[in-house]
Design a protein around this motif. Sequence first.
Motif, PDB file in Angstrom:
ATOM      1  N   GLY A 112       0.800  -1.222   0.000  1.00 30.38           N
ATOM      2  CA  GLY A 112       0.000   0.000   0.000  1.00 30.38           C
ATOM      3  C   GLY A 112       0.834   1.273   0.000  1.00 30.38           C
ATOM      4  N   VAL A 113       2.155   1.149   0.035  1.00 31.89           N
ATOM      5  CA  VAL A 113       3.034   2.321  -0.057  1.00 31.89           C
ATOM      6  C   VAL A 113       3.299   2.672  -1.524  1.00 31.89           C
ATOM      7  CG1 VAL A 113       5.302   3.258   0.642  1.00 31.89           C
ATOM      8  CG2 VAL A 113       4.002   1.848   2.211  1.00 31.89           C
ATOM      9  N   THR A 114       2.812   1.852  -2.447  1.00 34.93           N
ATOM     10  CA  THR A 114       2.971   2.158  -3.869  1.00 34.93           C
ATOM     11  C   THR A 114       2.484   3.572  -4.202  1.00 34.93           C
ATOM     12  OG1 THR A 114       2.892  -0.176  -4.492  1.00 34.93           O
ATOM     13  CG2 THR A 114       2.369   1.425  -6.219  1.00 34.93           C
ATOM     14  N   PRO A 115       1.354   4.044  -3.661  1.00 30.30           N
ATOM     15  CA  PRO A 115       0.938   5.421  -3.978  1.00 30.30           C
ATOM     16  C   PRO A 115       1.981   6.477  -3.590  1.00 30.30           C
ATOM     17  CG  PRO A 115      -0.882   4.232  -2.999  1.00 30.30           C
ATOM     18  CD  PRO A 115       0.336   3.349  -2.872  1.00 30.30           C
ATOM     19  N   ASP A 125      -0.179  17.916  -7.326  1.00 27.16           N
ATOM     20  CA  ASP A 125      -0.288  19.078  -6.442  1.00 27.16           C
ATOM     21  C   ASP A 125      -0.678  18.670  -5.027  1.00 27.16           C
ATOM     22  OD1 ASP A 125       0.379  20.823  -8.489  1.00 27.16           O
ATOM     23  OD2 ASP A 125      -1.722  21.126  -9.071  1.00 27.16           O
ATOM     24  N   ILE A 126      -1.556  17.679  -4.907  1.00 25.75           N
ATOM     25  CA  ILE A 126      -1.986  17.189  -3.596  1.00 25.75           C
ATOM     26  C   ILE A 126      -2.334  15.708  -3.724  1.00 25.75           C
ATOM     27  CG2 ILE A 126      -4.384  17.886  -3.953  1.00 25.75           C
ATOM     28  CD1 ILE A 126      -4.494  18.401  -0.879  1.00 25.75           C
ATOM     29  N   MET A 127      -2.060  14.952  -2.662  1.00 20.29           N
ATOM     30  CA  MET A 127      -2.414  13.534  -2.642  1.00 20.29           C
ATOM     31  C   MET A 127      -2.587  13.118  -1.190  1.00 20.29           C
ATOM     32  SD  MET A 127      -0.494  10.429  -4.522  1.00 20.29           S
ATOM     33  CE  MET A 127      -1.022   8.747  -4.366  1.00 20.29           C
ATOM     34  N   ILE A 128      -3.689  12.447  -0.885  1.00 20.28           N
ATOM     35  CA  ILE A 128      -3.951  11.986   0.475  1.00 20.28           C
ATOM     36  C   ILE A 128      -3.827  10.468   0.489  1.00 20.28           C
ATOM     37  CG2 ILE A 128      -5.651  11.839   2.327  1.00 20.28           C
ATOM     38  CD1 ILE A 128      -6.846  14.469   1.178  1.00 20.28           C
ATOM     39  N   THR A 129      -2.965   9.972   1.339  1.00 24.15           N
ATOM     40  CA  THR A 129      -2.733   8.533   1.471  1.00 24.15           C
ATOM     41  C   THR A 129      -2.165   8.282   2.860  1.00 24.15           C
ATOM     42  OG1 THR A 129      -1.709   6.609   0.423  1.00 24.15           O
ATOM     43  CG2 THR A 129      -0.436   8.650   0.394  1.00 24.15           C
TER      44      THR A 129
END
Length: 148
Positions: A112-115, A125-129
């Motif tokens: 799940g760290v692939t993102p 610009d933005i990513m929530i993970t």
Amino acid sequence: MGCSFSFESAIMDAKIPIRHIEDNHNVPMYITNIPSEEVGIFHGNMVVSMRPIKYKDIVRTTTVTAMFPATHGSPIHIGYPKIIGIEDIYKPDFGERPEIREGEVPVFWPCGVTPQSVALTSKPDIMITHSPGHLLILDLVDSDVRVF
């Protein structure tokens, strides 16, 4: 997206030890040479988590984790880390340095760290993970994603 932590209780229920849990540290994770499927601007390589498994337990571990296809399922690779672009198994990109004992084989699952890897490559610009070892928690429990 799920997390491989979701199948760890099932592995332990099958009486197969999990080293990073025994040693109370985070699972080792590696950026591979396996490209993820590109979607729009997002591209990058798959990250895998690794657990050293006794050779005699590999088939059972694979069978147990296959019951969790929504949270990474069966291993993507077993043994020979260099084939998937891991030059030094003792230097993970995320998590803690592994200990691999005599009679154990490195077993790799999609992670799940692939993102995070994709975000670093794609630079949106933005990513929530979530961050490595700290999950984004939703309203599902392990048994909700297990197939029988």
